[in-house]
Design an enzyme around this catalytic site. Structure first.
Site, PDB file in Angstrom:
ATOM      1  N   SER A  16       0.835  -1.208   0.000  1.00  0.00           N
ATOM      2  CA  SER A  16       0.000   0.000   0.000  1.00  0.00           C
ATOM      3  C   SER A  16       0.871   1.260   0.000  1.00  0.00           C
ATOM      4  O   SER A  16       0.516   2.270  -0.621  1.00  0.00           O
ATOM      5  CB  SER A  16      -0.984   0.003   1.167  1.00  0.00           C
ATOM      6  N   ASN A  17       2.017   1.192   0.638  1.00  0.00           N
ATOM      7  CA  ASN A  17       2.916   2.357   0.614  1.00  0.00           C
ATOM      8  C   ASN A  17       3.504   2.574  -0.771  1.00  0.00           C
ATOM      9  O   ASN A  17       3.651   3.717  -1.215  1.00  0.00           O
ATOM     10  CB  ASN A  17       4.020   2.206   1.652  1.00  0.00           C
ATOM     11  N   ARG A  69      22.854 -16.671   3.165  1.00  0.00           N
ATOM     12  CA  ARG A  69      22.467 -15.260   3.340  1.00  0.00           C
ATOM     13  C   ARG A  69      23.413 -14.346   2.562  1.00  0.00           C
ATOM     14  O   ARG A  69      23.024 -13.379   1.932  1.00  0.00           O
ATOM     15  CB  ARG A  69      22.609 -14.870   4.805  1.00  0.00           C
ATOM     16  N   LEU A  97      18.830  -5.297   6.229  1.00  0.00           N
ATOM     17  CA  LEU A  97      19.900  -5.084   5.243  1.00  0.00           C
ATOM     18  C   LEU A  97      21.263  -5.254   5.900  1.00  0.00           C
ATOM     19  O   LEU A  97      21.451  -4.865   7.057  1.00  0.00           O
ATOM     20  CB  LEU A  97      19.788  -3.664   4.655  1.00  0.00           C
ATOM     21  N   HIS A 113       7.810   3.224   9.374  1.00  0.00           N
ATOM     22  CA  HIS A 113       7.476   2.350  10.505  1.00  0.00           C
ATOM     23  C   HIS A 113       6.142   2.816  11.101  1.00  0.00           C
ATOM     24  O   HIS A 113       5.944   4.010  11.314  1.00  0.00           O
ATOM     25  CB  HIS A 113       8.597   2.413  11.553  1.00  0.00           C
ATOM     26  N   GLY A 152      21.272   0.032  12.952  1.00  0.00           N
ATOM     27  CA  GLY A 152      20.359  -0.543  13.954  1.00  0.00           C
ATOM     28  C   GLY A 152      18.975  -0.807  13.373  1.00  0.00           C
ATOM     29  O   GLY A 152      18.721  -0.587  12.196  1.00  0.00           O
ATOM     30  N   ASP A 154      15.360   0.453  13.277  1.00  0.00           N
ATOM     31  CA  ASP A 154      14.507   1.629  13.531  1.00  0.00           C
ATOM     32  C   ASP A 154      15.220   2.715  14.340  1.00  0.00           C
ATOM     33  O   ASP A 154      14.588   3.468  15.076  1.00  0.00           O
ATOM     34  CB  ASP A 154      13.207   1.222  14.268  1.00  0.00           C
ATOM     35  N   ALA A 183      -1.924   8.335   8.330  1.00  0.00           N
ATOM     36  CA  ALA A 183      -0.537   8.762   8.562  1.00  0.00           C
ATOM     37  C   ALA A 183       0.378   8.324   7.412  1.00  0.00           C
ATOM     38  O   ALA A 183       0.978   9.151   6.736  1.00  0.00           O
ATOM     39  CB  ALA A 183      -0.036   8.224   9.895  1.00  0.00           C
TER      40      ALA A 183
HETATM   41  C1  GRF Z   1       3.393  -0.623   6.775  1.00  0.00           C
HETATM   42  O1  GRF Z   1       2.552  -0.547   7.876  1.00  0.00           O
HETATM   43  C2  GRF Z   1       4.755  -0.044   7.104  1.00  0.00           C
HETATM   44  O2  GRF Z   1       4.702   0.981   8.023  1.00  0.00           O
HETATM   45  C3  GRF Z   1       5.467  -1.238   7.684  1.00  0.00           C
HETATM   46  O3  GRF Z   1       5.013  -2.342   6.955  1.00  0.00           O
HETATM   47  C4  GRF Z   1       3.715  -2.074   6.426  1.00  0.00           C
HETATM   48  C5  GRF Z   1       3.780  -2.320   4.958  1.00  0.00           C
HETATM   49  O4  GRF Z   1       2.519  -2.305   4.355  1.00  0.00           O
HETATM   50  N1  GRF Z   1       6.905  -1.049   7.654  1.00  0.00           N
HETATM   51  P1  GRF Z   1       2.393  -2.236   2.771  1.00  0.00           P
HETATM   52  O5  GRF Z   1       3.110  -3.453   2.192  1.00  0.00           O
HETATM   53  O6  GRF Z   1       2.998  -0.950   2.301  1.00  0.00           O
HETATM   54  O7  GRF Z   1       0.923  -2.312   2.505  1.00  0.00           O
END
Ligand code: GRF
Length: 216
Positions: A16-17, A69, A97, A113, A152, A154, A183
């Protein structure tokens, strides 16, 4: 011609992002950027389909297809290099990563995040668990954070944050959806635009936004 910021988006799931970025570009609310490739560690990720629908090269590079890996990381790095990205966006990418890659692309990898960092982040806080933990703690605000990636989990420089309310009857699913819609959908395109506009700078290990766009 205007210089385009070349972006590779790394995904694992629904995307979705990624879609928010694609929509922004299509609707011209996000300008000066081009998504040159999408990489998933999971061949079944719906995000890959979203990329293909938008005619963007979409590849699955999965650890399980490699003998170790290390070999997986080598392929990932080589593929990234082929795309020559100015910026990498981790949009729900669930693979950590390797340090050398993070160093190589220092201040050029963004992550989103679904909490207000430093709350509910770090190992153990991924997917639904972030929201379960927020609800269990009784916080009244949660939200999303876009930050640069360092070695690290996040912990890198925070670029943008946006809060949403948490209500007494929220379930983790409801809160997750509110964060995604209210958000994340705003924050990631906004963060990418700020970078494309040359408005982000770093000082003492933190990231900041310049009020006035610098001349490019
Ligand atoms: C989102 O909630 C993002 O904040 C987290 O993983 C989720 C990914 O969702 N890191 P999508 O694949 O973008 O729908």
């Amino acid at each position: 011609m205007e210089k385009m910021l070349r972006i590779v988006v790394l995904v694992s799931g629904s995307g979705s992002n990624l879609q928010n970025l694609l929509d922004g570009i299509a609707e011209k609310t996000l300008t000066g950027v081009r998504i040159v490739g999408v990489i998933s560690n999971n061949a079944g990720a719906y995000a890959l389909e979203r990329a293909r629908k938008a005619d963007i090269p979409a590849l699955a590079i999965s650890p399980k297809d490699f003998p170790s890996r290390e070999v997986f990381y080598q392929r990932l790095e080589a593929t990234l290099e082929d795309f020559q990205p100015d910026l990498m966006v981790l949009a729900g990418f669930l693979v950590v990563l390797p340090e050398n890659l993070v160093k190589k692309y220092e201040n050029r990898i963004l992550n989103i995040h679904p909490s207000l960092i430093p709350a509910f982040c770090g190992s153990g806080n991924y997917g639904r668990k972030v929201h379960e933990n927020a609800i269990a703690r009784g916080v009244k605000l949660s939200g999303a954070t876009v930050h640069f990636v360092d070695a690290g989990t996040d912990t890198g420089p925070i670029l943008l944050q946006k809060s949403v309310p948490v209500f007494p009857d929220d379930t983790p699913e409801i809160l997750q959806k509110r964060i995604q819609q209210d958000a994340e959908a705003v924050l990631l395109p906004q963060a990418v635009q700020l970078i494309a506009d040359g408005r982000v700078f770093f000082r003492d290990g933190n990231a900041y936004v310049r009020e006035v766009p610098s001349r490019k």
